[in-house]
Design an enzyme around this catalytic site. Structure first.
Site, PDB file in Angstrom:
ATOM      1  N   ASN A   1       0.816  -1.281  -0.095  1.00 55.25           N
ATOM      2  CA  ASN A   1      -0.064   0.231   0.196  1.00 55.25           C
ATOM      3  C   ASN A   1       1.034   1.197   0.156  1.00 55.25           C
ATOM      4  O   ASN A   1       1.548   1.503   1.007  1.00 55.25           O
ATOM      5  CB  ASN A   1      -0.765  -0.011   1.266  1.00 55.25           C
ATOM      6  N   TRP A   2       1.041   2.025  -1.048  1.00 54.74           N
ATOM      7  CA  TRP A   2       1.736   3.069  -1.261  1.00 54.74           C
ATOM      8  C   TRP A   2       1.353   4.291  -0.537  1.00 54.74           C
ATOM      9  O   TRP A   2       2.180   5.297  -0.535  1.00 54.74           O
ATOM     10  CB  TRP A   2       2.221   3.268  -2.708  1.00 54.74           C
TER      11      TRP A   2
ATOM     12  N   GLU B   1      -5.384  -5.642  10.526  1.00 52.78           N
ATOM     13  CA  GLU B   1      -4.349  -4.316  10.761  1.00 52.78           C
ATOM     14  C   GLU B   1      -4.724  -3.836  11.943  1.00 52.78           C
ATOM     15  O   GLU B   1      -5.603  -2.732  12.068  1.00 52.78           O
ATOM     16  CB  GLU B   1      -4.534  -3.379   9.566  1.00 52.78           C
TER      17      GLU B   1
ATOM     18  N   GLY C   1       2.613  -1.443   4.043  1.00 49.60           N
ATOM     19  CA  GLY C   1       2.610   0.098   3.869  1.00 49.60           C
ATOM     20  C   GLY C   1       4.103   0.608   3.792  1.00 49.60           C
ATOM     21  O   GLY C   1       4.819   0.510   2.469  1.00 49.60           O
ATOM     22  N   GLY C   2       4.665   1.172   4.613  1.00 50.45           N
ATOM     23  CA  GLY C   2       6.249   1.620   4.616  1.00 50.45           C
ATOM     24  C   GLY C   2       6.908   0.845   3.845  1.00 50.45           C
ATOM     25  O   GLY C   2       7.849   1.607   3.045  1.00 50.45           O
TER      26      GLY C   2
HETATM   27  C1  PEP Z   1      -0.959   0.044   5.908  1.00 51.64           C
HETATM   28  O1  PEP Z   1      -0.847   1.144   5.481  1.00 51.64           O
HETATM   29  O2  PEP Z   1      -1.616  -0.968   5.508  1.00 51.64           O
HETATM   30  C2  PEP Z   1       0.338  -0.745   6.778  1.00 51.64           C
HETATM   31  C3  PEP Z   1       0.075  -1.690   7.331  1.00 51.64           C
HETATM   32  O3  PEP Z   1       1.330   0.466   6.885  1.00 51.64           O
HETATM   33  P1  PEP Z   1       2.631  -0.006   7.660  1.00 51.64           P
HETATM   34  O4  PEP Z   1       3.238  -1.352   6.951  1.00 51.64           O
HETATM   35  O5  PEP Z   1       3.386   1.325   7.484  1.00 51.64           O
HETATM   36  O6  PEP Z   1       2.493  -0.118   9.089  1.00 51.64           O
END
Ligand code: PEP
Length: 254
Positions: free
Chosen positions: A13-14, A171, A237-238
């Site tokens: 997920n950008w 999540e 995400g990141g």
């Molecule tokens: C997300 O945006 O779904 C996510 C899990 O972000 P991160 O991996 O940065 O926690």
């Protein structure tokens, strides 16, 4: 050995990151490093305006495309919104719905999330339905209640054949973008309950539904999380913004 029942799915997920040039460079790096040559299905979710440049950069790659959101109406006077049909036409086979940032910052309820997921199914786009508790909810012991309530409300109007096309992402909100991750055991406990609930709701088809974990998945914790029985992949995400980190997470599936 932990043999996975379902093909692992790693989705990046950008969010609202990358210019068109940076996006094309990232896609080129992912292809060059063999992102699609592992056992996992790999999907990336760029912002809407980068979908076309990303598609162009993908060439014949098997990396899939996801949108990060859509509207549930077919069309209309909804300034700034994008329909499920437009998502499909743009080349996306998946679309994230109900991400906690959408729920928290844009007031999305599970009912809205369910309507979006339905709209996507009518366009043969797989919804990635996100659920997860806040820190306060976890600390008050209501994680399972919250997650199941979100799931039930989002999937209430789904039939058995619909559910087979859905991906669920657990999540925990407190783990997103914070560097804090649920321990593999804590994540597995919630995944097992989600799996049981899905099977209770859709006994004939829920077996194929993949339940991803998301929340600060990084190269150094991916393997342990993905080794858990009911974790069928990751929503990242990141770490999906960097080719090296994302590839390491993809490699952790195998
Ligand atoms: C997300 O945006 O779904 C996510 C899990 O972000 P991160 O991996 O940065 O926690």
């Amino acid at each position: 050995m932990n043999v996975k029942l379902r093909k692992p799915l790693i989705a990046g997920n950008w969010k609202m990151y990358k210019t068109a040039r940076e996006a094309a460079e990232l896609v080129a790096a992912l292809i060059e490093r063999g992102a699609e040559k592992h056992g996992a299905e790999v999907v990336i979710a760029p912002p809407f305006t980068l979908i076309a440049p990303v598609l162009a950069a993908m060439g014949g790659s098997r990396i899939g495309l996801a949108a990060q959101n859509c509207h549930f109406e077919k069309q209309g006077a909804f300034t700034g919104e994008v329909s499920a049909e437009q998502v499909r036409e743009a080349g996306c086979t998946y679309c994230i719905v109900g991400h906690s940032e959408r729920r928290q910052l844009f007031g999305e309820t599970s009912e809205i999330v369910g309507k979006k997921a339905k709209a996507l199914l009518s366009e043969a786009v797989h919804p990635i339905v996100c659920v997860g508790e806040t820190l306060a909810e976890r600390e008050s012991g209501s994680t399972l209640k919250v997650v199941i309530a979100q799931l039930d409300a989002a999937l209430v109007s789904f039939g058995a054949s619909d559910i087979a096309k859905v991906v669920v992402a657990y999540e925990p909100v407190w783990a997103i973008g914070t560097g804090r991750t649920a321990s593999p055991k804590d994540a597995q406990d919630v995944h097992a309950v989600i799996r049981a609930r899905l099977l209770q709701m859709f006994p004939t088809t829920a077996d194929t539904v993949r339940v991803l974990y998301g929340g600060s998945v990084k190269p150094d914790n991916a393997k342990a999380l993905l080794a858990e029985r009911d974790i069928d992949g990751a929503l990242v995400g990141g770490a999906s913004l960097d080719a090296g980190s994302f590839i390491s997470i993809i490699e952790a599936t195998g």
